[in-house]
Design an enzyme around this catalytic site. Sequence first.
Site, mmCIF file in Angstrom:
data_model
loop_
_atom_site.group_PDB
_atom_site.id
_atom_site.type_symbol
_atom_site.label_atom_id
_atom_site.label_comp_id
_atom_site.label_asym_id
_atom_site.label_seq_id
_atom_site.Cartn_x
_atom_site.Cartn_y
_atom_site.Cartn_z
ATOM 1 C CB THR A 382 -0.881 -0.043 1.277
ATOM 2 O OG1 THR A 382 -1.476 -1.321 1.359
ATOM 3 C CG2 THR A 382 -1.940 1.011 1.275
ATOM 4 C CB SER A 454 -5.729 -2.846 7.404
ATOM 5 O OG SER A 454 -6.100 -4.159 7.742
#
Length: 571
Positions: A382, A454
């Site tokens: 990410t 998340s």
Amino acid sequence: MTFNIFHKKTSQIALLLLTGFLPLGCVQGQLTNTSGHEYRNGMVVCAYPDASQAGLTILQKGGNAVDAAVAVQFALAVTLPEAGNIGGGGFMVYRGADGQTNTLDFREKAPAMASTNMYLDSAGNVIPDMSLYTHKASGVPGSVDGMVTAHKKYGKLSWAVLLQPAIDLATNGFKITKHLANDLNRNQAIFKKLNPGKIYLLKDTPWKEGDVLAQPDLAKTLELIRDKGRDGFYDGPVADALVAEMKKGDGLISKADLTNYHAVWRNAITGNYKGYKIITMPPPSSGGIALLQLLKSVEKYPIQKWGHNQDSTVQVMVEAERRVYADRSKYLGDPDFYKVPVDSLLNPVYLNARMKSLNWNAATPSTSIQPGAFVGYESDQTTHYSIVDRDGNAVSITTTLNDSFGSKIFVAGAGFLLNNEMDDFSSKPGVPNMFGLIGGKANSIQPGKRMLSSMTPTIIEKDGQLFMVVGTPGGATIMTSVFQTILNVIDFDQDMQQAVTSKRFHSQWLPDNVEIEAGALDTLTRQKLEKKGYKIIDYRPIGRVDAILKTKWGYYDGGADPRGDDTKLGW
């Protein structure tokens, strides 16, 4: 010249002397230097120097924070292929200078042909790597639609101007860093294996720092997006190439999936911690709810008195993390498909009750912690960037391909990587994904559903004014990294660079251990915790936090994570 502020007194004197702004400066995070640079007119902090420059250039041209975010997003798709993307998705938290907030969900979605048990064999077991390194691992990309949607609502400058920096980087090439060279070299074999006949990111000799990486096919794709906006990606030649790639690899994404994809505006989730207002991402991000649960779970404890990364501080944070991740496993998913009990999860009475089982003399075994129960309720590679403009508009954006370089599969002719976000669904209840996270029915695979994430892009206010913009990559460690960074500033009086640089630790319920970066705990603290039964494991660097703090004097103080090539630029 760049004005470097090392001490509070120096800052106060300097502010009396400065009347306009501080000239352009650039500082890459370094572990040996936690001093900050503060700027008046805006700041960009992101994972790659050229992308930070692209964003700053837009700010200097009169663009706002969202304009700069668009430029950064597409520049990262060129310069940070392991995480920056047009083939993935993400979340944006926005706070306007007038205090208005909004969030944009441009998370990927399961294709229409996806099914709950698609990754299971005839015996009901998960097929290894099917949700990771195959064409079936990819969800419908959301990044391009997300940027188009954000720009349509908040942008000032023309779309073409915002795309041009990325196009120039892809066409002319850019000099790669040592980090990127190492990442490319580590993945040469799998690129070749999964992409027969393609030459993207391949090189006959090892990549080295300073090599120029040009990506002509990606440049053409970006030009189509520049000229046709959303249709440049979800229709026409690029969409045709993506669908052809799917058919070649027995993937699931269809032209209809691309046509039907749309980002969604959602109301931010907000909460308070010691007088600070936390503005963060709602589901299908699990990060926002988890962050607020974590902060409220530790709020009543005197962690400031105990000290940063001391045994009692670490213990109460780890115990909170174990309970929050247990809740995540049962209750969080796409709110368009599953009723997420937000109010119950954030209820102070519930959170206090969860922490009552904390035993100061011994670790609570994760096996004895289960998701909480409510009356009447049934059953991440990410990258992040933080941006503030001269007017005070702020964005916190986290985007992802999931694994580093996603599925490692390129779209032939279009030059971009496919995500492997389908692994973020629960392939089978109780079976962990690549990050060790457990899921259940709430996060099961369904056509058109967004997978749980998340990612935790967050903005914080103090007394009604902008205070902090923060977020990070890191898969399962995202929520705890943001949690620790916030505490570092609010409770431990660290400046933004110190808060980002400070060594981190992580616990997530299962597996039953505490992962720590080298040097995160001193020997005595580690021994105290191990005597109580905590299994402590030395771990690789955790997260790459990029954050901006607005000082009490009205300047922007950035924190660029030294764990990567993260760069802060301001003016």
